[in-house]
Structures are given as C-alpha cells and as structure tokens.
Design an enzyme around this catalytic site. Structure first.
Site, mmCIF file in Angstrom:
data_model
loop_
_atom_site.group_PDB
_atom_site.id
_atom_site.type_symbol
_atom_site.label_atom_id
_atom_site.label_comp_id
_atom_site.label_asym_id
_atom_site.label_seq_id
_atom_site.Cartn_x
_atom_site.Cartn_y
_atom_site.Cartn_z
ATOM 1 N N THR A 30 -4.252 6.230 1.989
ATOM 2 C CA THR A 30 -4.526 7.620 2.394
ATOM 3 C C THR A 30 -5.179 8.409 1.257
ATOM 4 O OG1 THR A 30 -2.429 7.412 3.623
ATOM 5 C CG2 THR A 30 -3.593 9.483 3.844
ATOM 6 N N LYS A 45 -10.968 -1.707 6.506
ATOM 7 C CA LYS A 45 -9.740 -1.450 7.264
ATOM 8 C C LYS A 45 -10.154 -0.886 8.628
ATOM 9 C CE LYS A 45 -6.406 2.339 7.143
ATOM 10 N NZ LYS A 45 -5.117 2.755 6.602
ATOM 11 N N ARG A 85 0.708 10.146 1.392
ATOM 12 C CA ARG A 85 1.089 11.134 2.415
ATOM 13 C C ARG A 85 2.256 11.992 1.968
ATOM 14 N NH1 ARG A 85 0.477 7.114 7.547
ATOM 15 N NH2 ARG A 85 -1.480 6.306 6.718
ATOM 16 N N GLU A 141 0.878 -1.179 0.000
ATOM 17 C CA GLU A 141 0.000 0.000 0.000
ATOM 18 C C GLU A 141 0.908 1.220 0.000
ATOM 19 O OE1 GLU A 141 -2.749 0.314 3.348
ATOM 20 O OE2 GLU A 141 -2.768 2.485 3.061
HETATM 21 C C1 3PG Z 1 -2.233 3.342 8.170
HETATM 22 O O1 3PG Z 1 -2.489 4.323 7.494
HETATM 23 O O2 3PG Z 1 -2.773 2.266 7.983
HETATM 24 C C2 3PG Z 1 -1.296 3.491 9.300
HETATM 25 O O3 3PG Z 1 -0.506 4.609 9.203
HETATM 26 C C3 3PG Z 1 -0.444 2.321 9.548
HETATM 27 O O4 3PG Z 1 -0.088 2.455 10.841
HETATM 28 P P1 3PG Z 1 1.376 2.115 11.349
HETATM 29 O O5 3PG Z 1 2.257 3.088 10.644
HETATM 30 O O6 3PG Z 1 1.298 2.290 12.816
HETATM 31 O O7 3PG Z 1 1.663 0.714 10.933
#
Ligand code: 3PG
Length: 276
Positions: free
Chosen positions: A69, A129, A45, A41
């Site tokens: 995102t 999710k 960001r 994924e």
């Molecule tokens: C996401 O967007 O799924 C999270 O940022 C993942 O979280 P993590 O960086 O704590 O694994």
C-alpha cells in the site's frame, strides 16, 4: 529477473499483514518462517507499518520484508530507510515506479486493466500485482490477459485464500498469489502465531500441490513421534496431522524413499514455475 522478485516467485505465497502493533511483526515473521514462507508484505494502512518493517529487518535475518500500500514517493523513501526489500503498490504509479528503478528497489506494481498493464510493461515491469483479483474477474480475467501480455507474470491478490488459489495457479501467467488470509486480523488479535504457521503451511502445501497421506515413524513414544513428525513436516513444508500406526521398518523406508522422490519433483516443479 531481479533476485528478490525471483525469490518471491520461489516462495509462491506472499502473505500480507496490517499491524496495529509493531511488536507483532517479529512473532508473525517467525511464525511464517516456521512454515518456510520467508516473506511478508507489511501494509502501510496503519501508521505502524514502517516500524514493523524496521523490526523485522532488525530481528529476522534473511527474511524478506515487503512494504505494501505504498502510494507516494515519500512512503517509498521511508520504507527503504526502514530496510524494506521490496515495494508493492495498489495501482500503477509512474512516479513511484521511476523512483524504484532509480533506487534499485524491487517493485510489484498493482494493475487491473490492460491500460495499466501496458504502461507498466513499457516502463520495464513484467511481474505485476493483479488487485483486487476476485472483484475484477479473477482467474478468468488473468487467462484473457495472457493473450496480449504473454511476457507478464501476475501475483493476484484480493479475496484469495487456500480454497480458491488453485483456480489462479492453473493459469501459466500466475507465478505467485498474495493476500491477508494467512495473517488475518482474527489471528493477529488473538496473537495466535501457531494458527498463522498452520495457515501458512496449508497454503504452501496447496501452492506446491501435494499431500503425503501417511508417513511411518518408529520412535520410543508418542512425544518423540510427534516431534519427528513435526520436523518432517517442516522439511516438506506441510501441516502434520496426528494418527496411529504400528512401527514397520519396511514401510518407513519405502515412505522415506517415496518422499525423497516427491521432494525432488516438487523442487523441480517449483523451479520450473519460477522460470516460467
Ligand atoms: C491487498 O492489498 O493486496 C489486499 O488487501 C489483499 O486482499 P485480501 O485482504 O482480500 O487478501
């Protein structure tokens, strides 16, 4: 179930990466593929996200590039144009959800509350999710959500790692886990792609829930032995640790048979998990 979502459930561990440089996308995808995790994924960001997806789709055939995102329909259009195989949103957004349905784009919508889950389910989405998982009660919350929403299968993300993922996978409504710990910023900054492969292998091993303690290999020298061990590790999707032993044909044959049986069990368990 959509074929892409089905494939993600079979993979089971969905790494996430935040790229500051899109040139890292292909080496990271290759590093994950070495561990048999053929998906990533890529979050939007950073402004490099869309380009990173494009790079993966151009250079890594068969690899599933997700876009994470995604917060606007415009971004959804851009990642589709870049070749994204699926979209992940941090929250449930009806406009994006509808656009994905109209454009045949697999979507894993983010949810945390029963309100959001209900909205997603009513619109036909049942693989969701759960984010940020650790902050919103973790595995305990997911267990409670199984009561009113037995049709939903979750991909928890947010604070998940190889150590705590077992707590989540113990829930029958968790079909896969995701997160940024495999392609961590620390590893990306050092361009430590081997480190990413190792973390991915460890996570997958935990997901599949097995470990083979010893495999006897009869080879001419250490280098050949290590190379064979590496190949076996790749087939069984697990990390390889160095050790020493005497060549013993009987133990080799027994171990090979043992591994073949175990492999069948793992495949069956993995298929069952994806069906459930
Ligand atoms: C996401 O967007 O799924 C999270 O940022 C993942 O979280 P993590 O960086 O704590 O694994």
């Amino acid at each position: 179930m959509n074929k892409v979502i089905e494939k993600l459930k079979q993979i089971g561990v969905i790494p996430l990466a935040v790229f500051k440089d899109e040139k890292q996308a292909v080496p990271v995808a290759n590093a994950l593929s070495k561990a048999r995790i053929d998906t990533l994924e890529v979050t939007l960001r950073t402004e490099k996200g869309v380009k990173a997806i494009e790079e993966i789709k151009k250079n890594c055939p068969g690899f599933l590039a997700g876009a994470g995102t995604v917060k606007t329909v415009q971004q959804a259009k851009e990642v589709k144009e870049a070749g994204a195989d699926y979209i992940v949103t941090p929250a449930y957004d009806e406009t994006i959800a509808n656009w994905c349905k109209e454009n045949d784009m697999p979507l894993l919508p983010g949810v945390t509350t029963p309100y959001e889950i209900q909205k997603a389910v009513s619109n036909g989405f049942t693989t969701l999710k759960f984010f940020p998982a650790e902050n919103y009660g973790g595995a305990k919350t997911l267990k409670a959500l199984a009561g009113p929403f037995p049709e939903v299968s979750f991909m928890p993300t947010g604070g998940i790692n190889t150590e705590n993922m077992g707590n989540y996978l113990a829930n029958s409504n968790v079909s896969m886990v995701g997160g940024g710990w495999i392609c961590s910023q620390a590893l990306l900054e050092k361009a430590d792609y081997e480190g990413i492969t190792n973390k991915a292998k460890e996570a997958l091993q935990k997901f599949l829930g097995y470990e083979v303690v010893h495999v006897g290999i009869n080879t001419a020298d250490t280098a050949e032995g290590e190379s064979v061990a590496e190949s076996i590790g790749n087939v069984f999707k697990m990390p390889v640790y160095k050790g020493e032993s005497e060549p013993d044909l009987k133990s080799i044959i027994l171990k090979v048979l043992e591994n073949m049986v175990m492999w069948q069990l793992i495949q069956t368990a993995s298929n069952l998990r994806s069906i459930i």
